[in-house]
Design an enzyme around this catalytic site. Structure first.
Site, PDB file in Angstrom:
ATOM      1  N   ASP A 298      31.548  21.977  35.285  1.00 47.13           N
ATOM      2  CA  ASP A 298      32.422  23.190  34.891  1.00 47.13           C
ATOM      3  C   ASP A 298      32.244  24.344  35.850  1.00 47.13           C
ATOM      4  O   ASP A 298      30.993  24.783  36.291  1.00 47.13           O
ATOM      5  CB  ASP A 298      31.540  23.649  33.543  1.00 47.13           C
ATOM      6  CG  ASP A 298      31.981  25.373  33.037  1.00 47.13           C
ATOM      7  OD1 ASP A 298      32.825  25.653  33.458  1.00 47.13           O
ATOM      8  OD2 ASP A 298      30.956  25.622  32.317  1.00 47.13           O
ATOM      9  N   GLU A 316      37.028  26.626  33.523  1.00 49.73           N
ATOM     10  CA  GLU A 316      36.089  26.877  32.456  1.00 49.73           C
ATOM     11  C   GLU A 316      36.543  27.238  31.094  1.00 49.73           C
ATOM     12  O   GLU A 316      36.252  26.616  29.996  1.00 49.73           O
ATOM     13  CB  GLU A 316      35.158  27.866  32.805  1.00 49.73           C
ATOM     14  CG  GLU A 316      34.133  28.017  31.877  1.00 49.73           C
ATOM     15  CD  GLU A 316      32.679  28.641  32.293  1.00 49.73           C
ATOM     16  OE1 GLU A 316      32.756  30.019  32.665  1.00 49.73           O
ATOM     17  OE2 GLU A 316      31.539  28.324  31.860  1.00 49.73           O
ATOM     18  N   GLU A 317      37.215  28.161  30.960  1.00 47.34           N
ATOM     19  CA  GLU A 317      38.006  28.555  29.717  1.00 47.34           C
ATOM     20  C   GLU A 317      38.702  27.674  28.987  1.00 47.34           C
ATOM     21  O   GLU A 317      38.473  27.324  27.800  1.00 47.34           O
ATOM     22  CB  GLU A 317      39.042  29.776  29.811  1.00 47.34           C
ATOM     23  CG  GLU A 317      38.209  31.014  30.115  1.00 47.34           C
ATOM     24  CD  GLU A 317      38.137  31.150  31.798  1.00 47.34           C
ATOM     25  OE1 GLU A 317      38.421  30.381  32.529  1.00 47.34           O
ATOM     26  OE2 GLU A 317      37.680  32.587  32.038  1.00 47.34           O
TER      27      GLU A 317
HETATM   28  N1  AR6 Z   1      40.247  19.586  37.097  1.00 48.15           N
HETATM   29  C1  AR6 Z   1      40.062  19.533  38.497  1.00 48.15           C
HETATM   30  N2  AR6 Z   1      40.271  20.870  39.322  1.00 48.15           N
HETATM   31  C2  AR6 Z   1      40.711  21.895  38.730  1.00 48.15           C
HETATM   32  C3  AR6 Z   1      40.868  21.852  37.209  1.00 48.15           C
HETATM   33  C4  AR6 Z   1      40.667  20.645  36.572  1.00 48.15           C
HETATM   34  N3  AR6 Z   1      40.576  20.686  35.214  1.00 48.15           N
HETATM   35  N4  AR6 Z   1      41.219  23.016  36.957  1.00 48.15           N
HETATM   36  C5  AR6 Z   1      40.996  23.989  37.960  1.00 48.15           C
HETATM   37  N5  AR6 Z   1      40.906  23.214  39.061  1.00 48.15           N
HETATM   38  P1  AR6 Z   1      38.811  28.165  38.758  1.00 48.15           P
HETATM   39  P2  AR6 Z   1      36.413  29.457  39.986  1.00 48.15           P
HETATM   40  C6  AR6 Z   1      40.906  23.415  40.617  1.00 48.15           C
HETATM   41  O1  AR6 Z   1      39.296  29.261  39.126  1.00 48.15           O
HETATM   42  O2  AR6 Z   1      37.137  29.764  41.139  1.00 48.15           O
HETATM   43  C7  AR6 Z   1      36.597  31.213  35.319  1.00 48.15           C
HETATM   44  O3  AR6 Z   1      36.994  32.372  34.749  1.00 48.15           O
HETATM   45  C8  AR6 Z   1      41.929  24.405  40.988  1.00 48.15           C
HETATM   46  O4  AR6 Z   1      42.150  23.998  42.258  1.00 48.15           O
HETATM   47  O5  AR6 Z   1      38.623  27.878  37.131  1.00 48.15           O
HETATM   48  O6  AR6 Z   1      34.977  28.692  40.247  1.00 48.15           O
HETATM   49  C9  AR6 Z   1      35.173  31.166  35.287  1.00 48.15           C
HETATM   50  O7  AR6 Z   1      34.583  31.621  33.868  1.00 48.15           O
HETATM   51  C10 AR6 Z   1      41.326  25.964  40.678  1.00 48.15           C
HETATM   52  O8  AR6 Z   1      42.025  26.825  41.506  1.00 48.15           O
HETATM   53  O9  AR6 Z   1      37.211  28.254  39.072  1.00 48.15           O
HETATM   54  C11 AR6 Z   1      34.692  32.080  36.046  1.00 48.15           C
HETATM   55  O10 AR6 Z   1      34.706  33.470  35.858  1.00 48.15           O
HETATM   56  C12 AR6 Z   1      40.015  25.494  41.351  1.00 48.15           C
HETATM   57  O11 AR6 Z   1      39.517  24.312  40.696  1.00 48.15           O
HETATM   58  C13 AR6 Z   1      35.494  31.779  37.208  1.00 48.15           C
HETATM   59  O12 AR6 Z   1      36.875  31.486  36.586  1.00 48.15           O
HETATM   60  C14 AR6 Z   1      39.062  26.467  40.592  1.00 48.15           C
HETATM   61  O13 AR6 Z   1      39.115  27.012  39.251  1.00 48.15           O
HETATM   62  C15 AR6 Z   1      35.370  30.757  38.162  1.00 48.15           C
HETATM   63  O14 AR6 Z   1      36.042  30.865  39.228  1.00 48.15           O
END
Ligand code: AR6
Length: 540
Positions: A298, A316-317
């Protein structure tokens, strides 16, 4: 013939077997001083009976160490009498009275919620809730909700004193500890969050008791402006309640917080594990939640759930709304520190979806066929690790920040591993662009950080690039390069640190490593040449 979407080793090498469920199960649920189990652990026979486990009986505790329950005898609420005088009444009695009234519109629902949250009468407007039921849903869908689903959610919420009789400890910072709840208990707790009954959880003031905990009452979701993705998240939640009210789920879920002392973290420059020793599978098509049997990462916020009860709608959401049992972690998990991670074993998926961010849509029911383990948990492990948010590459390419991210990833990835053993740890992990979306990090660096942490934890890695075939190929190429040169985690750490003192350019790290390793090979070759060029008589 269509091209295969993956590179590296086959996924079976990440499972450690031919099928997703061949890896050993996680440790059984056994109550102990650091594992609070809120129900009677059923025997294997009872699990087959398909009935929810019975709640354990315990004391009603009203302190800083436990969740303050809305049904506690000590949960009091000031109510004004006809003379304008304020009297303390039991909050639960007010809640019972409010929720027992018939509710046939979103306004009725809002009024009920406000009757035990009177402080917010003028500030909570419930725009999203009204929009959902008055504009967004078809009329018959809205009617079905108020006629059929809502009365069942009320029953589930009001069953709380029967279903959760033990106090729920808080998973506080600096302590490794676990909580196991039955899915039925979670449903009842979430029903209470739906009606915003949890005391002391509505303010965000720095000085409030729960300032270092995520939100749990759903009021933020109801009071947002009601963007399409918020309404779709609400649909997922309503669908979850429809499902659990139709058929009570019978399994259990374990929430474990792991905290590792800084002195016990790997000394990254000295780690001798080689990158070549790590099985790596990289896929551009599959999503993390589809990687059944693996530990699914996650991409978390330090406040678990991130913006799930607000306007957020990324990895995550989305994961939390399609598997709402994950959301109950927000009730008791204090903000994560840099040396901590959370593992959640047993959550079920209820919804399918399409889109992402602003285009997210609930698309229907999901029948989760994941098998149960011997403790009655779905064999689904979700590992929450929070990356740091970055506003520029310069900030991300910093030795201390890189060490922090390595430690964070390792604390999660080495969850439950035997650190004395040299064996590979199965199941492997399903991860991807951790920290590279909302948090602005770069996949080139984050993929290497995760490869290093997995190598050190001896946890095979499946990396899902979320549709990016170019990134998939880049990751496997750099992995092959590092493997061919037999690079250790420690060496790679030093190369990356060396890179931080150069002029950082986007997508340049892999090229830098390639150059470095080629130069190294040339130097070694010229060393060999030099030695062999020296006349034999001089070598004594
Ligand atoms: N499977 C594989 N890859 C994925 C998926 C999925 N289901 N969904 C997204 N990605 P992000 P962060 C890829 O932005 O940067 C939330 O609000 C996709 O390339 O969710 O760690 C949390 O609560 C995407 O751009 O994660 C935190 O506050 C990338 O994973 C914050 O976002 C990153 O996804 C975390 O941000």
């Amino acid at each position: 013939m269509c091209e295969q979407s993956w590179r590296g080793v086959p996924i079976s090498e990440i499972y450690g077997s031919q099928n997703p469920w061949g890896a050993p199960e996680f440790p059984l649920i056994v109550p102990s001083s650091n594992h609070a189990v809120l129900y009677h652990v059923p025997s294997i026979n009872q699990l087959v009976n398909d009935a929810p486990p019975k709640p354990r009986v315990g004391k009603d505790i009203w302190t800083h160490d436990f969740v303050r329950m809305p049904c506690s005898r000590q949960s009091l609420y000031p109510v004004e009498d006809g003379n304008g005088e304020s009297h303390l009444k039991k909050r639960w009695a007010i809640i019972e009275q409010a929720l027992s009234k018939p509710m046939s519109t979103s306004q009725d629902l809002a009024n009920s919620i406000l009757s035990y949250n009177t402080k917010f009468k003028t500030t909570w407007k419930f725009q999203a809730l009204h929009k959902l039921f008055n504009e967004y849903l078809e009329e018959d869908e809205a009617q079905y909700f108020f006629n059929v689903t809502l009365p069942e959610i009320v029953k589930l919420a009001l069953a709380l004193p029967k279903l959760v009789q033990c106090p729920i400890p808080l998973l506080k910072q600096n302590k490794s500890m676990s909580i196991s709840l039955s899915q039925q208990q979670i449903a009842s707790l979430l029903a209470n969050a739906f009606f915003c009954t949890f005391p002391r959880r509505n303010t965000t003031k720095q000085t409030s008791e729960y300032a270092s905990y995520p939100y749990i009452n759903f009021n933020r979701l109801y009071n947002s402006s009601g963007s399409e993705s918020t309404l779709e998240k609400l649909k997922c939640i309503c669908h979850y309640f429809r499902r659990v009210c139709t058929k009570v789920p019978t399994g259990a879920v374990t929430f474990s917080r792991r905290c590792v002392a800084t002195s016990s973290m790997p000394r990254w420059p000295l780690v001798q594990d080689t990158i070549a020793g790590l099985p790596v599978h990289v896929d551009s098509e599959t999503t993390i939640e589809e990687a059944h049997g693996l530990i699914q990462v996650d991409f978390a916020n330090k406040f678990l759930g991130g913006g799930v009860l607000n306007f957020g709608c990324v990895q995550e959401e989305i994961r939390f709304v399609i598997c709402p049992e994950l959301m109950i972690s927000m009730l008791f998990t204090e903000m994560l520190l840099s040396n901590e991670a959370i593992m959640i074993i047993g959550s079920e998926r209820y919804s399918t979806y399409s889109g992402y961010g602003g285009s997210f849509h609930w698309t229907g029911d999901y029948k989760d066929t994941t098998p149960f383990d011997s403790s009655g948990r779905k064999r689904c492990a979700v590992l929450a690790i929070d990356a740091l948010p970055y506003s520029s590459l310069r900030h991300e390419y910093d030795k201390n920040k890189i060490t922090r991210e390595l430690n964070k990833a390792w604390v999660g990835l080495s969850f439950g591993t035997d650190q004395k053993s040299q064996e590979r740890e199965f199941p492997g992990v399903a991860t991807g662009n951790w920290g590279c979306g909302a948090f602005g990090g770069s996949p080139q660096l984050k993929s290497l950080i995760q490869i290093m942490a997995c190598s050190c934890a001896r946890r095979p890695m499946a990396y899902f690039t979320f549709g990016d075939a170019q990134l998939r190929d880049e990751i496997i190429n750099v992995y092959n390069l590092l493997s061919t040169h037999n690079v250790t985690v420690g060496q790679l750490f030093k190369y990356i640190v060396e890179y931080t003192s150069t002029t950082i350019r986007p997508n340049h790290l892999h090229q830098f490593l390639q150059q470095k390793l080629l130069d190294g090979t040339r130097n070694k070759l010229s060393d060999v040449m030099e030695v062999s060029d020296i006349p034999m008589e001089t070598i004594k």
